[in-house]
Design a protein around this motif. Structure first.
Motif, PDB file in Angstrom:
ATOM      1  N   ALA A 190       0.834  -1.205   0.000  1.00 26.12           N
ATOM      2  CA  ALA A 190       0.000   0.000   0.000  1.00 26.12           C
ATOM      3  C   ALA A 190       0.869   1.256   0.000  1.00 26.12           C
ATOM      4  CB  ALA A 190      -0.943  -0.006   1.200  1.00 26.12           C
ATOM      5  N   VAL A 191       1.941   1.251   0.792  1.00 27.90           N
ATOM      6  CA  VAL A 191       2.843   2.405   0.851  1.00 27.90           C
ATOM      7  C   VAL A 191       3.544   2.590  -0.501  1.00 27.90           C
ATOM      8  CG1 VAL A 191       4.953   3.309   1.910  1.00 27.90           C
ATOM      9  CG2 VAL A 191       3.171   2.280   3.344  1.00 27.90           C
ATOM     10  N   LEU A 192       4.010   1.490  -1.102  1.00 23.74           N
ATOM     11  CA  LEU A 192       4.670   1.587  -2.410  1.00 23.74           C
ATOM     12  C   LEU A 192       3.717   2.138  -3.466  1.00 23.74           C
ATOM     13  CD1 LEU A 192       6.704  -1.762  -2.544  1.00 23.74           C
ATOM     14  CD2 LEU A 192       7.607   0.544  -2.187  1.00 23.74           C
ATOM     15  N   LEU A 193       2.465   1.697  -3.440  1.00 25.74           N
ATOM     16  CA  LEU A 193       1.482   2.206  -4.398  1.00 25.74           C
ATOM     17  C   LEU A 193       1.218   3.695  -4.172  1.00 25.74           C
ATOM     18  CD1 LEU A 193      -1.111  -0.725  -4.466  1.00 25.74           C
ATOM     19  CD2 LEU A 193       0.474  -0.075  -6.298  1.00 25.74           C
ATOM     20  N   THR A 194       1.084   4.075  -2.911  1.00 18.50           N
ATOM     21  CA  THR A 194       0.819   5.481  -2.591  1.00 18.50           C
ATOM     22  C   THR A 194       1.943   6.381  -3.081  1.00 18.50           C
ATOM     23  OG1 THR A 194      -0.475   4.894  -0.638  1.00 18.50           O
ATOM     24  CG2 THR A 194       0.428   7.123  -0.710  1.00 18.50           C
ATOM     25  N   VAL A 195       3.186   5.967  -2.850  1.00 16.51           N
ATOM     26  CA  VAL A 195       4.331   6.822  -3.143  1.00 16.51           C
ATOM     27  C   VAL A 195       4.757   6.716  -4.602  1.00 16.51           C
ATOM     28  CG1 VAL A 195       6.746   7.265  -2.572  1.00 16.51           C
ATOM     29  CG2 VAL A 195       5.126   6.709  -0.760  1.00 16.51           C
ATOM     30  N   LEU A 196       4.880   5.496  -5.123  1.00 18.07           N
ATOM     31  CA  LEU A 196       5.466   5.303  -6.442  1.00 18.07           C
ATOM     32  C   LEU A 196       4.453   5.395  -7.578  1.00 18.07           C
ATOM     33  CD1 LEU A 196       7.956   2.374  -5.721  1.00 18.07           C
ATOM     34  CD2 LEU A 196       8.423   4.832  -5.746  1.00 18.07           C
ATOM     35  N   ILE A 197       3.279   4.812  -7.402  1.00 18.06           N
ATOM     36  CA  ILE A 197       2.303   4.779  -8.489  1.00 18.06           C
ATOM     37  C   ILE A 197       1.382   5.999  -8.448  1.00 18.06           C
ATOM     38  CG2 ILE A 197       0.453   3.473  -9.594  1.00 18.06           C
ATOM     39  CD1 ILE A 197       3.238   2.185  -9.751  1.00 18.06           C
TER      40      ILE A 197
END
Length: 403
Positions: free
Chosen positions: A63-70
């Motif tokens: 979820a954090v990777l999606l929030t920040v990167l995507i």
């Protein structure tokens, strides 16, 4: 691709060393509180079984990777992102925790598990005769391994494919398009890499719905731990290339398509090299693995442990990059990268040694390398998750200040 995070600048409040030590102390304190409350087998909620609690940690990381990167913090605007870290971070964290509940409890367990694939649902597994504990472990392992694949695909999509097609489609529609494509690739990869493992996990073998594990005749195990091992090594090589090596040599390639191909293939080969190097080191230390043996002498444990070993190096690389600003940067690129590699390699090795020597005193586990309660990917993933949250949501507060 200029987003808020790439333009953000933070400054140490107490010099680099003082701020780094303060932030590391805060990070360790938060880690221990969370582990004691949620995960510790001798603590309160006791979610470290180990798969049950680990599945939530893994999907919070996703979820954090999606929030920040995507999504690049969408729909938050720059005014909100520039507010006090505790205010902004609390909003972002609350949203991500809610997203994890949707991922694990709603999508996997109630939707996919109930009407599609039974091993994603603890309730379905108990209905057909499995014990409640094993049903929850198997369902959690299924969600967890899907998350492990997502944890590799997302950075590949962003770092090497430049978040295509989001960069070409305006506003939120482009980001959703990238999310859908990533989700499709993750699902296809799961059914090739991990579904055969679940097919032979149950008795009788599910030969009509899952292919026989394709890796068995080459690597002497039916277990999907083989695939988890090289996935973790590829993930580590991907991020180490990006942060410790500053994306080189791939960033020096001007054309985007050759650069993407070279980056994906190059980091894969690096990851596979790391994987088999760690497997070889285990054979040197403990002797040749024996098929049918248990724990430390089993091939499947060795393969998984190779991935675990790589994650210690990754944790050290991320900590160095986050709190020590990837020092040094004043020499030539080649010298900078060489010095960082020496620091990260030595730090990761020390981290590995100290973890296995002392972790049982703090995590509620047992002594030794291969006890069933020794599953270092769970605490390592939580540690990396907290590093990302502290950096991307909290701007490394209180040790550093924004702008």
């Amino acid at each position: 691709m200029q987003d808020w995070l790439s333009l953000r600048v933070t400054h140490p409040r107490f010099g680099m060393l003082g701020s780094a030590l303060l932030n590391i102390a805060c990070l360790c304190a938060v880690f221990m509180v969370l582990w004691r409350v949620f995960m510790d087998p001798t603590g309160y909620l006791r979610m470290y079984t180990p798969m049950y609690g680990f599945a939530y940690i893994q999907w919070l990381l996703i979820a954090v990777l999606l929030t920040v990167l995507i999504f690049q913090y969408a729909p938050m605007n720059n005014n909100t992102l520039n507010k006090h870290p505790l205010y902004k971070g609390s909003i972002l964290l609350a949203f991500n925790v809610f997203a994890v509940f949707v991922f694990v409890n709603v999508f996997f367990q109630n939707f996919l598990g109930n009407i599609g694939i039974s091993y994603f649902s603890p309730d379905k597994l108990t209905q057909i005769g499995m014990s409640a504990f094993l049903a929850r472990e198997y369902a959690s392992a299924a969600a967890l391994t899907m998350g492990a694949i997502a944890g590799l695909v997302i950075p590949i999509w962003v770092l090497h494919m430049n978040n295509w097609p989001a960069r070409e489609i305006p506003k939120i529609s482009g980001k959703i398009t990238s999310l859908v494509l990533i989700g499709g690739l993750v699902f296809v990869s799961f059914f090739v890499i991990m579904h055969p493992h679940f097919g032979v996990l149950f008795y009788p073998w599910q030969k009509y719905t899952a292919a026989f594990p394709w890796w068995e005749k080459f690597f002497g195990t039916l277990s999907g731990n083989f695939n988890l091992g090289w996935l973790m090594c590829w993930t580590a090589s991907l991020w180490i290339t990006e942060i410790t090596m500053e994306g080189y040599p791939y960033k020096s390639i001007q054309s985007p398509v050759p650069r993407a191909i070279a980056g994906i293939v190059g980091t894969f080969l690096m990851g596979i090299s790391i994987f088999f190097s760690f497997v070889m080191l285990q054979e040197i230390a403990w002797g040749e693995a024996v098929r049918g043996a248990k724990l430390m002498m089993a091939p499947d444990w060795r393969y998984l442990h190779a991935g675990e070993s790589a994650m210690f190096i990754l944790a050290a690389a991320m900590l160095w990059n986050t709190y020590f600003h990837n020092w040094p940067s004043q020499f030539t690129k080649e010298v900078n990268i060489l010095v960082r590699f020496m620091i990260v390699g030595a730090s990761g090795s020390v981290f590995y040694i100290l973890f296995y020597k002392y972790n049982w005193m703090f995590l509620g586990t047992q002594k030794g390398y291969a006890h069933p309660s020794q599953f270092p990917l769970a605490p390592l993933t939580l540690f990396i998750l907290l590093l990302l949250i502290h950096d991307c949501f909290l701007d490394k507060w209180p040790g550093e200040k924004l702008n």
